[in-house]
Design a protein around this motif. Structure first.
Motif, mmCIF file in Angstrom:
data_model
loop_
_atom_site.group_PDB
_atom_site.id
_atom_site.type_symbol
_atom_site.label_atom_id
_atom_site.label_comp_id
_atom_site.label_asym_id
_atom_site.label_seq_id
_atom_site.Cartn_x
_atom_site.Cartn_y
_atom_site.Cartn_z
ATOM 1 N N TRP A 103 0.725 9.918 0.870
ATOM 2 C CA TRP A 103 1.782 10.871 0.225
ATOM 3 C C TRP A 103 1.718 10.478 -1.297
ATOM 4 C CZ3 TRP A 103 5.060 14.286 2.519
ATOM 5 C CH2 TRP A 103 5.142 14.318 3.683
ATOM 6 N N LYS A 104 1.920 11.522 -1.973
ATOM 7 C CA LYS A 104 2.248 11.508 -3.489
ATOM 8 C C LYS A 104 3.026 12.254 -4.084
ATOM 9 C CE LYS A 104 -2.812 10.843 -4.053
ATOM 10 N NZ LYS A 104 -4.212 11.739 -4.621
ATOM 11 N N GLY A 105 3.701 11.883 -5.384
ATOM 12 C CA GLY A 105 4.663 12.942 -5.685
ATOM 13 C C GLY A 105 5.769 12.023 -6.608
ATOM 14 N N LEU A 106 6.791 12.559 -7.138
ATOM 15 C CA LEU A 106 7.710 12.035 -8.007
ATOM 16 C C LEU A 106 8.320 10.597 -7.325
ATOM 17 C CD1 LEU A 106 10.247 13.595 -10.281
ATOM 18 C CD2 LEU A 106 11.029 11.733 -9.010
ATOM 19 N N VAL A 107 8.802 10.929 -5.715
ATOM 20 C CA VAL A 107 9.223 9.916 -5.163
ATOM 21 C C VAL A 107 8.394 8.821 -4.866
ATOM 22 C CG1 VAL A 107 10.704 9.252 -3.126
ATOM 23 C CG2 VAL A 107 11.163 11.417 -4.120
ATOM 24 N N PRO A 108 7.256 9.067 -4.399
ATOM 25 C CA PRO A 108 6.442 7.803 -4.038
ATOM 26 C C PRO A 108 6.058 6.982 -5.357
ATOM 27 C CG PRO A 108 5.713 9.835 -2.892
ATOM 28 C CD PRO A 108 6.695 10.056 -3.842
ATOM 29 N N ASP A 109 6.125 7.811 -6.442
ATOM 30 C CA ASP A 109 5.538 7.061 -7.613
ATOM 31 C C ASP A 109 6.893 5.975 -8.163
ATOM 32 O OD1 ASP A 109 3.230 8.387 -8.137
ATOM 33 O OD2 ASP A 109 3.977 9.526 -10.021
ATOM 34 N N ILE A 110 7.964 6.517 -7.880
ATOM 35 C CA ILE A 110 9.283 5.675 -8.099
ATOM 36 C C ILE A 110 9.275 4.634 -7.154
ATOM 37 C CG2 ILE A 110 11.891 5.472 -8.235
ATOM 38 C CD1 ILE A 110 11.859 8.554 -9.405
ATOM 39 N N LEU A 111 9.064 5.028 -5.948
ATOM 40 C CA LEU A 111 9.151 3.759 -4.931
ATOM 41 C C LEU A 111 7.988 2.664 -5.250
ATOM 42 C CD1 LEU A 111 10.289 5.752 -1.421
ATOM 43 C CD2 LEU A 111 11.607 4.376 -3.394
ATOM 44 N N GLU A 112 7.048 3.266 -5.535
ATOM 45 C CA GLU A 112 5.834 2.219 -6.052
ATOM 46 C C GLU A 112 6.200 1.303 -6.998
ATOM 47 O OE1 GLU A 112 1.917 0.332 -6.064
ATOM 48 O OE2 GLU A 112 2.885 1.723 -4.366
ATOM 49 N N ALA A 113 6.975 2.000 -8.105
ATOM 50 C CA ALA A 113 7.269 1.007 -9.280
ATOM 51 C C ALA A 113 8.453 0.103 -8.756
ATOM 52 C CB ALA A 113 7.918 2.105 -10.373
ATOM 53 N N VAL A 114 9.204 0.566 -7.869
ATOM 54 C CA VAL A 114 10.577 -0.073 -7.397
ATOM 55 C C VAL A 114 10.083 -1.232 -6.424
ATOM 56 C CG1 VAL A 114 12.430 -0.279 -5.794
ATOM 57 C CG2 VAL A 114 12.343 1.448 -7.484
ATOM 58 N N PHE A 115 8.912 -1.086 -5.632
ATOM 59 C CA PHE A 115 8.578 -2.210 -4.468
ATOM 60 C C PHE A 115 7.373 -2.883 -4.828
ATOM 61 C CE2 PHE A 115 11.574 0.502 -2.095
ATOM 62 C CZ PHE A 115 12.383 -0.538 -1.621
ATOM 63 N N ALA A 116 6.450 -2.584 -5.457
ATOM 64 C CA ALA A 116 5.173 -3.133 -5.606
ATOM 65 C C ALA A 116 4.969 -4.404 -6.297
ATOM 66 C CB ALA A 116 4.234 -2.180 -6.547
ATOM 67 N N PRO A 117 6.143 -4.818 -7.432
ATOM 68 C CA PRO A 117 6.255 -6.187 -7.940
ATOM 69 C C PRO A 117 6.703 -7.049 -6.901
ATOM 70 C CG PRO A 117 7.332 -4.480 -9.497
ATOM 71 C CD PRO A 117 6.721 -3.741 -8.025
ATOM 72 N N GLU A 118 7.273 -6.715 -5.932
ATOM 73 C CA GLU A 118 7.889 -7.820 -4.670
ATOM 74 C C GLU A 118 6.858 -7.615 -3.654
ATOM 75 O OE1 GLU A 118 10.460 -9.543 -4.229
ATOM 76 O OE2 GLU A 118 11.058 -9.035 -6.384
ATOM 77 N N GLY A 119 5.526 -7.064 -3.823
ATOM 78 C CA GLY A 119 4.405 -7.114 -2.711
ATOM 79 C C GLY A 119 4.819 -6.295 -1.772
ATOM 80 N N ILE A 120 5.733 -5.304 -1.678
ATOM 81 C CA ILE A 120 6.137 -4.694 -0.602
ATOM 82 C C ILE A 120 5.401 -3.108 -0.568
ATOM 83 C CG2 ILE A 120 7.903 -3.502 0.673
ATOM 84 C CD1 ILE A 120 9.828 -5.745 -0.679
ATOM 85 N N SER A 121 4.855 -3.001 0.491
ATOM 86 C CA SER A 121 4.322 -1.624 0.458
ATOM 87 C C SER A 121 5.311 -0.597 1.138
ATOM 88 C CB SER A 121 2.900 -1.701 1.390
ATOM 89 O OG SER A 121 3.187 -2.029 2.951
ATOM 90 N N VAL A 122 4.966 0.617 1.028
ATOM 91 C CA VAL A 122 5.726 1.933 1.387
ATOM 92 C C VAL A 122 5.256 2.572 2.539
ATOM 93 C CG1 VAL A 122 7.157 3.725 0.809
ATOM 94 C CG2 VAL A 122 6.914 1.766 -0.889
ATOM 95 N N ASP A 123 5.946 2.452 3.757
ATOM 96 C CA ASP A 123 5.329 3.597 4.793
ATOM 97 C C ASP A 123 6.182 4.716 4.663
ATOM 98 O OD1 ASP A 123 3.495 1.916 5.532
ATOM 99 O OD2 ASP A 123 4.233 1.219 7.268
ATOM 100 N N TYR A 124 5.461 6.004 4.701
ATOM 101 C CA TYR A 124 6.233 7.353 4.883
ATOM 102 C C TYR A 124 6.279 7.792 6.258
ATOM 103 C CZ TYR A 124 6.149 6.717 -0.173
ATOM 104 O OH TYR A 124 6.345 6.004 -1.607
ATOM 105 N N ILE A 125 7.522 8.199 6.410
ATOM 106 C CA ILE A 125 7.888 8.734 7.746
ATOM 107 C C ILE A 125 8.266 10.179 7.515
ATOM 108 C CG2 ILE A 125 9.253 8.729 10.047
ATOM 109 C CD1 ILE A 125 7.257 6.190 9.193
ATOM 110 N N ASP A 126 7.679 11.370 8.053
ATOM 111 C CA ASP A 126 7.809 12.372 8.075
ATOM 112 C C ASP A 126 8.965 12.808 8.178
ATOM 113 O OD1 ASP A 126 7.062 15.205 6.902
ATOM 114 O OD2 ASP A 126 6.506 15.827 9.104
ATOM 115 N N THR A 127 9.948 13.687 7.730
ATOM 116 C CA THR A 127 11.048 14.137 8.037
ATOM 117 C C THR A 127 11.669 15.381 7.422
ATOM 118 O OG1 THR A 127 13.524 13.450 8.338
ATOM 119 C CG2 THR A 127 12.510 12.738 6.343
ATOM 120 N N GLN A 128 12.862 15.941 7.565
ATOM 121 C CA GLN A 128 13.420 17.117 6.716
ATOM 122 C C GLN A 128 14.661 16.552 5.929
ATOM 123 O OE1 GLN A 128 11.807 19.849 6.628
ATOM 124 N NE2 GLN A 128 10.114 19.047 7.805
#
Length: 266
Positions: A59-84
């Protein structure tokens, strides 16, 4: 007695929906996320917020970029779950995922879930295919029966601007596709929507002029998450968002998706 029984059943049902690993370990949600080194985020196939590479599943885009910036410094990865968008509240409440980015806080949603401080704001923007872009430089000039604008019915742009621009000739459309069709057919002078959607249109079709009228009208957007009594995750997210605002990271991420080189901006 019946009321007490009903309340107990509701509480038990709510508890059953919480992530099992958190209950088993007796940890707060934020402690569980840190221990796992992973956070689950809802994602919707909707540019520029989210887009999925179906070959890799990434997954890419504005939100993944923001979440990467938020969580990466803590060593936390983001798993994306498809929704609506329409089912995201249920996804949060059921524990299917932990948070939902680019989810606007409304009074109705705030009764069911919590929201962080704003992660940014969509600027309400004009897109025209004509050569008269300068005539859209401010909202006062647009507030005229001679100006015909298309807008998505019920959208933030419609809710914010239609009560203010009472003289403008409005064409309400049911979707983005029909709104763009009104523009491309010449039936309206311009459309009004978010800067992100306008930027994506110009980038993908290589035509049109973007105008951000004065005074700038913004619609804030947030991160939604399950309601929690301890607010530990919410407080941490607010702190990280503030830090990214202070060092300019958030502005850079938004500019990547909302700026168009050569666009007209008042």
């Amino acid at each position: 007695m019946k009321l007490n029984r009903r309340a107990a059943l509701m509480a038990a049902a709510a508890t059953a929906l919480l992530p099992k690993q958190l209950l088993a370990q007796g940890k707060t949600e934020w402690a569980g996320i840190k221990a796992a080194g992973k956070v689950r985020a809802g994602a919707v196939e909707a540019k520029p917020w989210f887009t999925q590479d179906f070959a890799s599943g990434e997954w890419k885009g504005l939100v993944p970029d923001i979440l990467e910036a938020v969580f990466a410094p803590e060593g936390i990865s983001v798993d994306y779950i498809d929704t609506q968008w329409g089912t995201a509240v249920a996804g949060l409440q059921s524990g299917r995922f932990d948070l939902m980015g680019a989810y606007n806080s409304t009074p109705e949603r705030a009764e069911a879930i919590d929201f962080t401080k704003a992660i940014g704001g969509l600027r309400l923007t004009i897109l025209t295919l004509k050569d008269n872009a300068a005539s859209f430089a401010n909202w006062d000039a647009i507030d005229s029966p001679d100006v015909k604008l298309a807008v998505i019915d019920g959208s933030g742009a419609a809710r914010i601007l239609q009560p203010k621009l009472t003289k403008t000739t409005w064409v309400a459309t049911p979707s983005s596709d029909t709104m763009f069709l009104e523009l491309e057919s010449g039936r309206v002078d311009a459309i009004v929507t978010s800067d992100a959607q306008v930027a994506d249109y110009i980038a993908s079709r290589d035509r049109g002029t973007m105008v951000i009228p004065e005074p700038v009208e913004r619609q804030p957007t947030n991160i939604g998450l399950r309601k929690s009594e301890d607010h530990e995750l919410l407080d941490w997210l607010d702190t990280r968002i503030a830090a990214l605002e202070a060092d300019g990271t958030m502005d850079k991420i938004w500019a990547k998706y909302t700026s168009v080189e050569g666009s007209t901006k008042s």
